[in-house]
Design a protein around this motif. Structure first.
Motif, PDB file in Angstrom:
ATOM      1  N   GLN A  90       0.976  -1.580   0.115  1.00 34.08           N
ATOM      2  CA  GLN A  90      -0.186  -0.061  -0.408  1.00 34.08           C
ATOM      3  C   GLN A  90       0.704   1.326  -0.249  1.00 34.08           C
ATOM      4  N   TYR A  91       2.232   1.130   0.580  1.00 35.35           N
ATOM      5  CA  TYR A  91       2.852   2.282   0.617  1.00 35.35           C
ATOM      6  C   TYR A  91       3.878   2.396  -0.591  1.00 35.35           C
ATOM      7  N   THR A  92       3.906   2.168  -1.156  1.00 33.70           N
ATOM      8  CA  THR A  92       4.131   1.429  -2.732  1.00 33.70           C
ATOM      9  C   THR A  92       4.721   2.773  -3.476  1.00 33.70           C
ATOM     10  N   THR A  93       4.933   3.220  -4.631  1.00 30.50           N
ATOM     11  CA  THR A  93       5.085   4.323  -5.335  1.00 30.50           C
ATOM     12  C   THR A  93       4.858   3.019  -7.210  1.00 30.50           C
ATOM     13  N   GLN A  94       4.607   4.073  -8.137  1.00 24.46           N
ATOM     14  CA  GLN A  94       4.327   3.328  -9.117  1.00 24.46           C
ATOM     15  C   GLN A  94       5.244   2.286  -9.527  1.00 24.46           C
ATOM     16  N   TRP A  95       6.969   3.141  -9.076  1.00 26.84           N
ATOM     17  CA  TRP A  95       8.224   3.222  -9.432  1.00 26.84           C
ATOM     18  C   TRP A  95       8.563   1.558  -8.615  1.00 26.84           C
ATOM     19  N   GLY A  96       8.162   1.298  -7.320  1.00 25.93           N
ATOM     20  CA  GLY A  96       8.282  -0.032  -6.398  1.00 25.93           C
ATOM     21  C   GLY A  96       9.296   0.562  -5.186  1.00 25.93           C
ATOM     22  N   HIS A  97       8.790   1.919  -5.626  1.00 26.75           N
ATOM     23  CA  HIS A  97       9.974   2.505  -4.136  1.00 26.75           C
ATOM     24  C   HIS A  97       8.888   3.138  -3.168  1.00 26.75           C
ATOM     25  N   PRO A  98       9.791   3.394  -1.615  1.00 26.52           N
ATOM     26  CA  PRO A  98       8.702   2.820  -0.518  1.00 26.52           C
ATOM     27  C   PRO A  98       8.151   4.673  -0.538  1.00 26.52           C
ATOM     28  N   ASP A  99       6.194   4.485  -0.803  1.00 29.17           N
ATOM     29  CA  ASP A  99       5.755   5.867  -0.665  1.00 29.17           C
ATOM     30  C   ASP A  99       6.296   6.972   0.343  1.00 29.17           C
ATOM     31  N   LEU A 100       6.453   7.865   0.490  1.00 28.31           N
ATOM     32  CA  LEU A 100       7.095   8.725   1.479  1.00 28.31           C
ATOM     33  C   LEU A 100       6.184  10.043   1.595  1.00 28.31           C
ATOM     34  N   GLN A 101       5.527   9.784   0.051  1.00 29.44           N
ATOM     35  CA  GLN A 101       4.571  10.911  -0.365  1.00 29.44           C
ATOM     36  C   GLN A 101       4.144  11.924   0.542  1.00 29.44           C
ATOM     37  N   GLY A 102       3.756  13.373   0.668  1.00 23.40           N
ATOM     38  CA  GLY A 102       2.399  13.945   2.098  1.00 23.40           C
ATOM     39  C   GLY A 102       2.873  15.076   2.384  1.00 23.40           C
ATOM     40  N   VAL A 103       2.540  14.889   3.672  1.00 18.68           N
ATOM     41  CA  VAL A 103       2.640  16.629   4.257  1.00 18.68           C
ATOM     42  C   VAL A 103       3.287  15.877   5.566  1.00 18.68           C
ATOM     43  N   TRP A 104       4.357  16.566   6.079  1.00 15.42           N
ATOM     44  CA  TRP A 104       5.030  15.365   7.576  1.00 15.42           C
ATOM     45  C   TRP A 104       4.726  17.144   8.717  1.00 15.42           C
ATOM     46  N   ASN A 105       4.297  16.536   9.712  1.00 14.10           N
ATOM     47  CA  ASN A 105       4.653  17.686  10.350  1.00 14.10           C
ATOM     48  C   ASN A 105       5.584  16.893  11.196  1.00 14.10           C
ATOM     49  N   PHE A 106       6.394  17.753  12.017  1.00 12.62           N
ATOM     50  CA  PHE A 106       7.252  17.898  13.200  1.00 12.62           C
ATOM     51  C   PHE A 106       7.546  17.976  14.393  1.00 12.62           C
ATOM     52  N   SER A 107       6.870  18.816  14.852  1.00 14.02           N
ATOM     53  CA  SER A 107       6.590  18.883  15.859  1.00 14.02           C
ATOM     54  C   SER A 107       6.994  18.404  16.768  1.00 14.02           C
ATOM     55  N   SER A 108       7.259  18.561  18.229  1.00 21.76           N
ATOM     56  CA  SER A 108       7.683  17.676  18.945  1.00 21.76           C
ATOM     57  C   SER A 108       8.382  18.466  20.378  1.00 21.76           C
TER      58      SER A 108
END
Length: 355
Positions: A40-58
């Motif tokens: 489910q988390y793989t792109t059409q090129w077979g790479h892990p899909d990291l796409q999206g907006v990510w928040n790194f508040s901590s």
């Protein structure tokens, strides 16, 4: 399983325990389900899909408080104390009554600036996800920065009052004077933002980045001053040493499910880390691993023999945001910096009239 993935799962399981949910053991999760999640988390090129907006508040302190020694994680008792404090603060906050005098106050003085500054409304300090770490730094083992070499330059800090120093200005906010824009810090000139310079570390606000992928590139866009890092995933010669960039010269590759990014050629005008040293000799290795749908595990190692006596490794969880990343309009660049210089010229004019 890689260490970064385990570090993400451990807080999740304890979070289930905290809220009374049933934490299933790993043995109850079938290989078929795990394979389905990975696909489910793989792109059409077979790479892990990291796409999206990510928040790194901590809420994780960057350096470990000395009372924890070499211990990486909080105990159940310490977590319970934190939860009790948060609940108490929330209860007190619900009982607050609007202060009409404060709402109708006049312009604040310099001394009141940190009490009434508009910035506080935007502060984004709490993490979206749970965390049990005592520090972001995991190496050195005491969770603290290694010793700094003698003679290393330090960044000037001049917010309410100008700092002592000379150009180039290495300061997050403020500057060393008002003779020209070159006397102000890089964020105040809208050149590079406080949390847009890798390695990514939480700042007061705008702790968001967006990852975009295609077959042979990964692009990381920082919300703060909308900076974009273009990272090729194929063999490409690095830039010559004399060509420097604000966020360095990056090259990436896949190590299993992890995106590894190696970066060098940082600008001399930037600091190595915090306000210490320069980016001239800095070499940075970043690891991005998507451990589940809404968690991106981020680990980085900084090596700078011109600034620190040892390398530094830190981890920071990022949480997926269901939204878009909009352009950060740097108000200092729109009119703030011009008004700072204009105000200084007016002060000089008035002083001259009184002579």
């Amino acid at each position: 399983m890689q260490r970064s993935s385990l570090n993400s799962i451990f807080p999740t399981l304890l979070a289930c325990k905290k809220y009374g949910a049933i934490a299933l053991s790993f043995s109850l999760i079938s290989p078929a389900v795990l394979a389905q999640d990975a696909e489910q988390y793989t792109t059409q090129w077979g790479h892990p899909d990291l796409q999206g907006v990510w928040n790194f508040s901590s809420e994780i302190p960057f350096e470990r408080p000395e009372r924890f020694g070499n211990r990486e994680f909080l105990t159940d008792e310490e977590i319970a104390e934190i939860q009790a404090r948060i609940a108490e603060e929330a209860e007190e906050g619900a009982e607050l009554v609007a202060d009409a005098d404060a709402a109708n106050r006049g312009a604040p003085t310099n001394d009141e600036r940190f009490v009434y500054g508009y910035d506080h409304f935007w502060y984004e300090m709490a993490a979206i996800g749970d965390t049990l770490r005592t520090s972001q730094i995991i190496y050195p083992e005491d969770g603290r920065l290694p010793a700094i070499l003698e003679g290393v330059v330090r960044g000037q800090s001049g917010f309410l009052e100008d700092a002592e120093g000379e150009r180039p200005v290495r300061t997050g906010s403020g500057g060393i004077g008002k003779d020209g824009p070159e006397d102000r810090g890089l964020p105040e000139r809208c050149i590079i933002g406080m949390n847009a310079l890798p390695p990514y570390r939480p700042s007061r606000y705008n702790n968001n980045l967006q990852i975009i992928q295609n077959r042979d590139h990964v692009v990381i866009v920082s919300e703060m001053i909308h900076n974009a890092r273009m990272i090729p995933l194929y063999e490409k010669p690095n830039l010559p040493e004399h060509i420097e960039q604000w966020t360095g010269d990056s090259r990436g590759y896949w190590d299993g499910d992890t995106l590894v990014v190696e970066t060098r050629n940082f600008s001399f005008y930037t600091a190595s880390l915090r306000s210490y040293g320069t980016g001239k000799e800095k070499f940075l290795t970043e690891r991005f691993t998507r451990s589940d749908y809404d968690t991106l595990d981020y680990e980085w190692t900084l090596e700078d023999p011109a600034t620190f006596t040892d390398k530094i490794t830190a981890v920071l969880p990022m949480a997926k945001v269901a939204g878009q990343l909009y352009e950060y309009a740097c108000q200092e660049g729109n009119y703030g910096l011009m008004n700072i210089l204009r105000g200084a010229r007016e002060e000089e004019r008035r002083a001259a009239m009184q002579r």
